[in-house]
Scaffold this motif. Structure first.
Motif, PDB file in Angstrom:
ATOM      1  N   GLY A  32       0.931 -35.878   1.511  1.00  0.00           N
ATOM      2  CA  GLY A  32       1.458 -34.922   0.459  1.00  0.00           C
ATOM      3  C   GLY A  32       2.966 -34.806   0.217  1.00  0.00           C
ATOM      4  O   GLY A  32       3.381 -35.088  -0.840  1.00  0.00           O
ATOM      5  N   LEU A  33       3.468 -34.744   1.356  1.00  0.00           N
ATOM      6  CA  LEU A  33       5.151 -34.645   1.362  1.00  0.00           C
ATOM      7  C   LEU A  33       5.732 -35.823   0.778  1.00  0.00           C
ATOM      8  O   LEU A  33       6.855 -36.008  -0.026  1.00  0.00           O
ATOM      9  N   ALA A  34       5.164 -36.990   1.387  1.00  0.00           N
ATOM     10  CA  ALA A  34       5.850 -38.170   0.700  1.00  0.00           C
ATOM     11  C   ALA A  34       5.645 -38.435  -0.625  1.00  0.00           C
ATOM     12  O   ALA A  34       6.682 -38.826  -1.424  1.00  0.00           O
ATOM     13  N   LEU A  35       4.480 -38.035  -1.306  1.00  0.00           N
ATOM     14  CA  LEU A  35       4.273 -38.147  -2.739  1.00  0.00           C
ATOM     15  C   LEU A  35       5.212 -37.110  -3.337  1.00  0.00           C
ATOM     16  O   LEU A  35       5.649 -37.391  -4.683  1.00  0.00           O
ATOM     17  N   VAL A  36       5.466 -35.948  -2.971  1.00  0.00           N
ATOM     18  CA  VAL A  36       6.215 -34.937  -3.585  1.00  0.00           C
ATOM     19  C   VAL A  36       7.705 -35.477  -3.526  1.00  0.00           C
ATOM     20  O   VAL A  36       8.536 -35.419  -4.726  1.00  0.00           O
ATOM     21  N   ILE A  77       6.386 -23.255  -2.704  1.00  0.00           N
ATOM     22  CA  ILE A  77       7.549 -23.707  -3.492  1.00  0.00           C
ATOM     23  C   ILE A  77       7.176 -24.851  -4.387  1.00  0.00           C
ATOM     24  O   ILE A  77       7.718 -24.753  -5.707  1.00  0.00           O
ATOM     25  N   VAL A  78       6.778 -25.989  -3.532  1.00  0.00           N
ATOM     26  CA  VAL A  78       6.718 -27.096  -4.469  1.00  0.00           C
ATOM     27  C   VAL A  78       5.911 -26.922  -5.585  1.00  0.00           C
ATOM     28  O   VAL A  78       6.373 -27.448  -6.807  1.00  0.00           O
ATOM     29  N   THR A  79       4.803 -26.389  -5.779  1.00  0.00           N
ATOM     30  CA  THR A  79       4.125 -25.979  -6.966  1.00  0.00           C
ATOM     31  C   THR A  79       4.598 -25.311  -7.790  1.00  0.00           C
ATOM     32  O   THR A  79       4.768 -25.327  -9.098  1.00  0.00           O
ATOM     33  N   LEU A  80       4.992 -23.828  -7.339  1.00  0.00           N
ATOM     34  CA  LEU A  80       5.650 -22.837  -8.034  1.00  0.00           C
ATOM     35  C   LEU A  80       7.053 -23.068  -8.722  1.00  0.00           C
ATOM     36  O   LEU A  80       7.047 -22.819 -10.110  1.00  0.00           O
ATOM     37  N   GLY A 132       0.521 -34.592  -4.350  1.00  0.00           N
ATOM     38  CA  GLY A 132       1.184 -34.190  -3.300  1.00  0.00           C
ATOM     39  C   GLY A 132       0.988 -32.749  -2.909  1.00  0.00           C
ATOM     40  O   GLY A 132       0.921 -32.283  -1.685  1.00  0.00           O
ATOM     41  N   GLY A 133       1.381 -31.914  -4.190  1.00  0.00           N
ATOM     42  CA  GLY A 133       1.316 -30.574  -3.768  1.00  0.00           C
ATOM     43  C   GLY A 133       0.008 -30.076  -3.284  1.00  0.00           C
ATOM     44  O   GLY A 133      -0.149 -29.072  -2.600  1.00  0.00           O
TER      45      GLY A 133
END
Length: 378
Positions: A312-316, A254-257, A353-354
């Motif tokens: 990755g989650l922290a970057l997002v 979902i993060v990327t899409l 992050g993704g």
């Protein structure tokens, strides 16, 4: 790096594996997700509700097809290979339908919107069925090709690296087309005169993606004669980790899409940026993703698999907060605007992050499947 048959995976086999999903990468990740709503609304001039209906129908069909393709593939016995035969059928279905989504409605360009929704939804349904067949067959091969955790991470990194590289290619070509053959060069917004850009791009990615996918068909050999233990589908449903890893992957996806789907609207409508930003933004997103895919294996080795995912989650989250507080600051007459262009730093963080989240979530699934490769499509 031994597979389950006891043979080492050679470098060219790893690269060939990475090419297996290039048609969905070039066509779906590069065009469908970032531009479907913008194309239907701004170029075809469909109402927001009708454009949303086409996307909703397509995505619903894809979601329905995924589990059925997986179970059908598990039960298939074919000399050619139960995964490869589904992959081949998927490539054919995808290639025969995708172009028509990005072209004027043949024979119904002046028809009412409801007929256009039916027309475009029909091709979208076929392309989503092909997409499901390709992606499921390709992913299911990861635990069949190797037993080793580090190699599974490597294969998923290569897979995502090809995805990023292919999508970068699409955005570069799309940027060039917008700059050179867009119908109204003086307009900063997408409009019906930009139709040529989209159907030319669709033709390029369909032909190129189908040809590259044949590398996978030629060089990847499925193992035959092995009978690893099979876990019935209903027993997977009784495992708590099945739901945890499924949710982890869905959240990562979902993060990327979501980002790519709404990035064009965010740039052009919320921030009032010009139409070239819809190519620049995704381009930077995937450049950062591409770089990170080469580092994920090293990150997981030194930080651990879970900490790499949370990195990755922290970057997002950092990128999300940055974009949340951003205000419209675009000046069409300015080639550089620090307030506007600093936003691209957030896009770079989002892409990095993704990439961490996607690669590690796929690796978690591969670890979880373990030796039950007969039912790995579930």
């Amino acid at each position: 790096m031994a597979d389950q048959g006891g043979k080492k995976l050679r470098f060219y086999q790893k690269i060939a594996f990475g090419t297996g999903h290039m048609l969905p990468v070039l066509a779906a990740a590069g065009m469908w997700f970032p531009y479907n709503v913008s194309f239907f609304q701004n170029v075809l001039k469909l109402s927001p509700a009708k454009a949303g209906n086409i996307v909703l129908i397509a995505q619903a069909v894809g979601a329905i097809c995924m589990p059925f393709v997986g179970m059908w593939s598990d039960q298939t016995h074919c000399k050619y290979g139960r995964r490869k035969i589904f992959h081949l059928f998927g490539v054919i279905a995808f290639a025969c339908s995708f172009f028509f989504i990005w072209h004027d409605c043949f024979g119904c360009s002046l028809a009412e919107e409801d007929y256009k929704v039916l027309y475009y939804s029909s091709f979208a349904i076929v392309f989503q069925g092909g997409w499901a067949a390709i992606m499921i067959a390709h992913l299911a091969l990861v635990p069949e090709l190797t037993d080793e955790r580090s190699v599974k991470v490597e294969l998923n990194s290569i897979r995502y690296g090809f995805q990023v590289g292919g999508t970068l290619f699409v955005f570069v070509i799309f940027w060039i087309l917008l700059e050179n053959i867009a119908g109204d060069a003086d307009s900063n917004k997408l409009n019906p005169q930009d139709k040529t850009v989209f159907w030319v791009m669709a033709l390029i990615v369909t032909i190129l993606g189908a040809l590259i996918s044949m590398i996978f068909q030629l060089f990847i050999k499925e193992k035959k004669g092995l009978s690893p233990p099979k876990l019935p589908w209903y027993k997977w449903l009784g495992k708590i980790h099945f739901y945890l890893f499924a949710l982890t992957y869905v959240a990562s996806k979902i993060v990327t899409l979501f980002s790519l789907t709404y990035m064009p609207f965010y740039f052009t409508h919320t921030l009032s940026m010009d139409k070239t930003s819809i190519a620049k933004g995704p381009l930077l997103f995937y450049v950062s993703s591409f770089v990170v895919t080469f580092l994920v294996k090293r990150f997981s080795r030194y930080l651990g698999e879970k900490m790499t995912y949370f990195l990755g989650l922290a970057l997002v989250w950092t990128a999300t907060i940055w974009m949340w507080v951003k205000q419209p600051t675009d000046d069409p007459n300015s080639s550089f605007n620090i307030d506007r262009d600093s936003l691209y730093i957030a896009i770079i963080l989002l892409g990095a992050g993704g990439a961490c989240m996607i690669v590690m979530s796929l690796s978690f699934i591969s670890f979880f499947v373990g030796v039950y490769t007969v039912s790995s499509d579930h």
